[in-house]
Motif scaffolding. Sequence first.
Motif, PDB file in Angstrom:
ATOM      1  N   PRO A  72       0.688  -1.201   0.300  1.00  0.00           N
ATOM      2  CA  PRO A  72      -0.229  -0.046   0.092  1.00  0.00           C
ATOM      3  C   PRO A  72       1.356   1.118   0.132  1.00  0.00           C
ATOM      4  O   PRO A  72      -0.190   2.585   0.028  1.00  0.00           O
ATOM      5  N   VAL A  73       1.412   1.153   0.294  1.00  0.00           N
ATOM      6  CA  VAL A  73       3.271   2.618   0.722  1.00  0.00           C
ATOM      7  C   VAL A  73       3.637   2.432  -0.724  1.00  0.00           C
ATOM      8  O   VAL A  73       4.060   3.792  -0.981  1.00  0.00           O
ATOM      9  N   VAL A  74       4.072   1.690  -1.732  1.00  0.00           N
ATOM     10  CA  VAL A  74       4.381   2.171  -2.836  1.00  0.00           C
ATOM     11  C   VAL A  74       4.408   0.558  -3.806  1.00  0.00           C
ATOM     12  O   VAL A  74       4.307  -0.426  -3.187  1.00  0.00           O
ATOM     13  N   PRO A  75       4.478   1.228  -4.853  1.00  0.00           N
ATOM     14  CA  PRO A  75       3.645   0.003  -5.936  1.00  0.00           C
ATOM     15  C   PRO A  75       5.325  -0.836  -6.272  1.00  0.00           C
ATOM     16  O   PRO A  75       6.296  -0.127  -6.270  1.00  0.00           O
ATOM     17  N   GLN A  76       4.496  -1.543  -7.181  1.00  0.00           N
ATOM     18  CA  GLN A  76       6.315  -3.105  -7.157  1.00  0.00           C
ATOM     19  C   GLN A  76       6.976  -2.766  -8.341  1.00  0.00           C
ATOM     20  O   GLN A  76       8.173  -2.600  -8.293  1.00  0.00           O
ATOM     21  N   ASP A  77       6.756  -1.986  -8.987  1.00  0.00           N
ATOM     22  CA  ASP A  77       7.668  -1.596 -10.082  1.00  0.00           C
ATOM     23  C   ASP A  77       8.730   0.001  -9.401  1.00  0.00           C
ATOM     24  O   ASP A  77       9.632   0.445 -10.044  1.00  0.00           O
ATOM     25  N   ALA A 113       0.909 -12.996  -6.087  1.00  0.00           N
ATOM     26  CA  ALA A 113       0.307 -12.061  -6.097  1.00  0.00           C
ATOM     27  C   ALA A 113      -0.362 -11.583  -7.135  1.00  0.00           C
ATOM     28  O   ALA A 113      -1.127 -10.379  -8.185  1.00  0.00           O
ATOM     29  N   GLU A 114       0.190 -12.573  -8.651  1.00  0.00           N
ATOM     30  CA  GLU A 114      -0.256 -12.628  -9.924  1.00  0.00           C
ATOM     31  C   GLU A 114       0.396 -10.741 -10.400  1.00  0.00           C
ATOM     32  O   GLU A 114      -0.911 -10.042 -10.969  1.00  0.00           O
ATOM     33  N   CYS A 115       1.143 -10.204  -9.801  1.00  0.00           N
ATOM     34  CA  CYS A 115       1.996  -8.921 -10.576  1.00  0.00           C
ATOM     35  C   CYS A 115       3.062  -9.377 -11.029  1.00  0.00           C
ATOM     36  O   CYS A 115       3.894  -9.913 -10.475  1.00  0.00           O
ATOM     37  N   ALA A 116       4.240  -7.934 -11.495  1.00  0.00           N
ATOM     38  CA  ALA A 116       5.645  -8.116 -11.543  1.00  0.00           C
ATOM     39  C   ALA A 116       5.738  -6.446 -11.484  1.00  0.00           C
ATOM     40  O   ALA A 116       5.147  -5.779 -10.926  1.00  0.00           O
TER      41      ALA A 116
END
Length: 186
Positions: A72-77, A113-116
Amino acid sequence: YTYFDAIAGVYPAFLKLPFQVSGIDYVMGKANWDVVVDVPSDVSLGLGVVNARNTRMETEEEIGEALRRIAPVVPQDRLYINPNCGLEFLPRDTAYQKLVRMVEGSKKALEVAECAGLLSTSVGSFPKPPELQAARNKMLRGELGRDELEQMEREATAFWIHAQEDMGLDILVDGEMDRGDMVTYF
């Protein structure tokens, strides 16, 4: 990168410094979980969640929980996962296994999480092989030439570069094999 404590006294100014990546120790600085509630959109965060000061292996679940907590604080990218400080004081095989576990844990968390976009890296120094430490002492006594020592440093650096490639780290570091220690180097 910050090491060994929370950044409460310098937050949020710390994240406004002219750096693209700000690394924060979330192991020794456990309060950072509550302190860092916002990261500017032009700053990436180095998430120091693997303890480089002990031999206990973090579980994949612990690594995944840290990633879920920071989401919630910083996006994974804009997020890098790394040890909380240099690994140089750990046995080489333990340092290696901690990095492997970090990569495995982050990949597993991303699959669920199905994210990259999350990148893995390390910070600071890696453990030096005993023969490099012995060679450094020989050079100080005049028993070994500088060229020979530098060749051994290059070989030790190559070991860690290949090791990081093998374990799947996204951003490689040289491990500071040319740095004898944090006092005499500077």
